[in-house]
Design a protein around this motif. Structure first.
Motif, PDB file in Angstrom:
ATOM      1  N   LEU A  94      54.845 -32.087  12.437  1.00 50.10           N
ATOM      2  CA  LEU A  94      53.915 -31.333  13.044  1.00 50.10           C
ATOM      3  C   LEU A  94      54.467 -29.794  13.371  1.00 50.10           C
ATOM      4  N   PHE A  95      56.045 -29.219  13.850  1.00 47.09           N
ATOM      5  CA  PHE A  95      57.007 -28.572  14.119  1.00 47.09           C
ATOM      6  C   PHE A  95      56.890 -27.614  12.514  1.00 47.09           C
ATOM      7  N   ARG A  96      56.838 -28.139  11.438  1.00 45.01           N
ATOM      8  CA  ARG A  96      57.947 -27.992   9.710  1.00 45.01           C
ATOM      9  C   ARG A  96      56.379 -27.863   9.924  1.00 45.01           C
ATOM     10  N   ALA A  97      55.126 -28.652   9.368  1.00 47.82           N
ATOM     11  CA  ALA A  97      53.675 -27.861   9.146  1.00 47.82           C
ATOM     12  C   ALA A  97      52.349 -26.968   9.355  1.00 47.82           C
ATOM     13  N   VAL A  98      52.568 -27.613  11.022  1.00 50.27           N
ATOM     14  CA  VAL A  98      52.055 -26.373  11.505  1.00 50.27           C
ATOM     15  C   VAL A  98      52.088 -24.750  12.130  1.00 50.27           C
ATOM     16  N   LYS A  99      51.899 -24.338  11.104  1.00 51.51           N
ATOM     17  CA  LYS A  99      52.897 -22.079  11.488  1.00 51.51           C
ATOM     18  C   LYS A  99      51.997 -21.959  12.183  1.00 51.51           C
ATOM     19  N   ASP A 100      50.313 -21.811  11.721  1.00 52.74           N
ATOM     20  CA  ASP A 100      49.794 -21.146  12.053  1.00 52.74           C
ATOM     21  C   ASP A 100      49.569 -20.519  13.336  1.00 52.74           C
ATOM     22  N   THR A 101      49.727 -18.728  13.595  1.00 51.29           N
ATOM     23  CA  THR A 101      49.355 -18.654  14.982  1.00 51.29           C
ATOM     24  C   THR A 101      48.093 -18.610  16.189  1.00 51.29           C
ATOM     25  N   GLU A 102      47.228 -18.856  14.412  1.00 50.11           N
ATOM     26  CA  GLU A 102      45.874 -18.880  14.934  1.00 50.11           C
ATOM     27  C   GLU A 102      45.374 -20.152  15.897  1.00 50.11           C
TER      28      GLU A 102
ATOM     29  N   ARG B 182      44.042 -32.930   5.817  1.00 51.19           N
ATOM     30  CA  ARG B 182      42.263 -32.226   6.391  1.00 51.19           C
ATOM     31  C   ARG B 182      42.716 -31.246   7.198  1.00 51.19           C
ATOM     32  N   TYR B 183      43.468 -31.203   8.703  1.00 48.45           N
ATOM     33  CA  TYR B 183      43.250 -30.471   8.759  1.00 48.45           C
ATOM     34  C   TYR B 183      43.402 -29.450   8.781  1.00 48.45           C
ATOM     35  N   LEU B 184      45.082 -29.187   7.723  1.00 47.33           N
ATOM     36  CA  LEU B 184      45.819 -28.181   7.391  1.00 47.33           C
ATOM     37  C   LEU B 184      45.130 -27.271   6.055  1.00 47.33           C
TER      38      LEU B 184
ATOM     39  N   ASP C  60      43.322 -23.160  16.590  1.00 48.42           N
ATOM     40  CA  ASP C  60      42.066 -24.238  15.553  1.00 48.42           C
ATOM     41  C   ASP C  60      41.423 -25.801  16.132  1.00 48.42           C
ATOM     42  N   GLU C  61      40.822 -25.339  16.735  1.00 48.62           N
ATOM     43  CA  GLU C  61      40.206 -26.100  17.486  1.00 48.62           C
ATOM     44  C   GLU C  61      40.112 -28.071  16.906  1.00 48.62           C
ATOM     45  N   ARG C  62      40.042 -28.604  15.996  1.00 48.69           N
ATOM     46  CA  ARG C  62      39.594 -29.151  15.361  1.00 48.69           C
ATOM     47  C   ARG C  62      41.196 -29.914  15.113  1.00 48.69           C
ATOM     48  N   LEU C  63      42.080 -28.992  14.366  1.00 52.65           N
ATOM     49  CA  LEU C  63      43.447 -29.536  13.926  1.00 52.65           C
ATOM     50  C   LEU C  63      44.173 -29.916  16.146  1.00 52.65           C
ATOM     51  N   PHE C  64      43.999 -29.056  17.118  1.00 53.23           N
ATOM     52  CA  PHE C  64      44.429 -29.321  18.102  1.00 53.23           C
ATOM     53  C   PHE C  64      43.732 -30.980  18.666  1.00 53.23           C
ATOM     54  N   ARG C  65      42.513 -31.072  18.009  1.00 57.58           N
ATOM     55  CA  ARG C  65      41.550 -32.486  18.613  1.00 57.58           C
ATOM     56  C   ARG C  65      41.989 -33.269  18.362  1.00 57.58           C
ATOM     57  N   PHE C  66      42.295 -33.169  17.344  1.00 61.18           N
ATOM     58  CA  PHE C  66      43.028 -34.597  15.827  1.00 61.18           C
ATOM     59  C   PHE C  66      45.142 -34.394  16.425  1.00 61.18           C
ATOM     60  N   ILE C  67      44.908 -33.919  16.851  1.00 55.19           N
ATOM     61  CA  ILE C  67      46.741 -33.719  17.797  1.00 55.19           C
ATOM     62  C   ILE C  67      46.425 -34.585  18.580  1.00 55.19           C
ATOM     63  N   TYR C  68      45.818 -34.127  19.305  1.00 56.64           N
ATOM     64  CA  TYR C  68      44.932 -34.845  21.206  1.00 56.64           C
ATOM     65  C   TYR C  68      44.519 -36.265  21.291  1.00 56.64           C
ATOM     66  N   ASP C  69      44.224 -36.282  20.109  1.00 60.15           N
ATOM     67  CA  ASP C  69      44.056 -37.944  19.575  1.00 60.15           C
ATOM     68  C   ASP C  69      44.207 -38.822  19.649  1.00 60.15           C
TER      69      ASP C  69
END
Length: 242
Positions: A101-109, A145-147, A111-120
């Motif tokens: 996640l540290f290397r793949a998720v760089k967006d500073t905007e 999918r979320y990326l 994303d509710e769907r991405l956050f929920r996927f990681i949280y779940d």
């Protein structure tokens, strides 16, 4: 100005003698860097022990759009990671996933769907034991999918090639080297059906596991230019003998 948000710990690095920079994916601001003191006492509202990989925190933060590093006023756990901390397999999985996640998720905007996927997904890792050997495969595959880089599987067929570079199935081998052979494509087709709910029903041989993880990460490298080597992969392979 202070805001309330939830955040997921991805990575931390020491900064000078007394501080650490904590990289988090937050619900309200996307990926954010926070500076945290490493010398705070037990009465502090920001304990350094909270910031382990994949911790999910309720935060009160100071946030300014033009700043690169922000400040945390208060932090507390959304739920404890007892199994992830104590279970050796889950602990290594958490380290691996947080690095991905540290290397793949760089967006500073946000994303509710991405956050929920990681949280779940973190809750699944904490509370589920069945099929845990397949957990990271499900996570890596569905994170695509979320990326926004999930393969085009509309015209999926049996015993064809899968073009990793272009993310599509093809009836003939591509002219480049980044593609799955017929047997690997069969494994890939199985991955399209696997979820957290049914992951305990799938079994893979040692060789298949080696192929799966290498090929999924190859796909990440091809479609995320800044995606660098995952250092914890060696530990993960040793753990599962893959």
């Amino acid at each position: 100005m202070f805001f309330s948000t939830r955040g997921i710990v991805l990575h931390s690095i020491p900064y000078k003698d007394s501080y650490a920079i904590i990289y988090m994916y937050t619900e309200s601001f996307g990926r954010v860097s926070y500076m945290v003191s490493r010398n705070r006492g037990k009465k502090s509202s920001v304990l350094k022990s909270l910031f382990i990989p994949l911790s999910v925190l309720d935060l009160e933060v100071e946030h300014f759009n033009k700043r690169d590093i922000h400040r945390i006023k208060e932090a507390r756990l959304c739920f404890p990671l007892q199994q992830i901390l104590c279970h050796p397999i889950k602990n290594v999985l958490a380290l691996f996933l947080s690095e991905v996640l540290f290397r793949a998720v760089k967006d500073t905007e946000p994303d509710e769907r991405l956050f929920r996927f990681i949280y779940d997904s973190i809750q699944v890792l904490e509370y589920t034991d069945k099929g845990i050997a397949n957990y990271h495969l499900v996570f890596l595959f569905h994170l695509l999918r979320y990326l926004g880089i999930f393969p085009n599987v509309t015209h999926r067929q049996e015993e064809v090639y899968f073009d990793l570079q272009n993310g599509v199935f093809t009836s003939v081998p591509p002219l480049h080297t980044h593609y799955l052979g017929i047997e690997e494509t069969k494994i890939f087709n199985r991955l399209l059906k696997i979820t957290y709910e049914n992951m305990s029903l799938y079994t893979f041989s040692r060789q298949e596991r080696v192929q799966i993880i290498q090929r999924i990460l190859e796909y990440y490298h091809l479609h995320l230019p800044d995606f660098s080597e995952i250092k914890s992969l060696f530990v993960l392979r040793s753990l599962f003998d893959t």
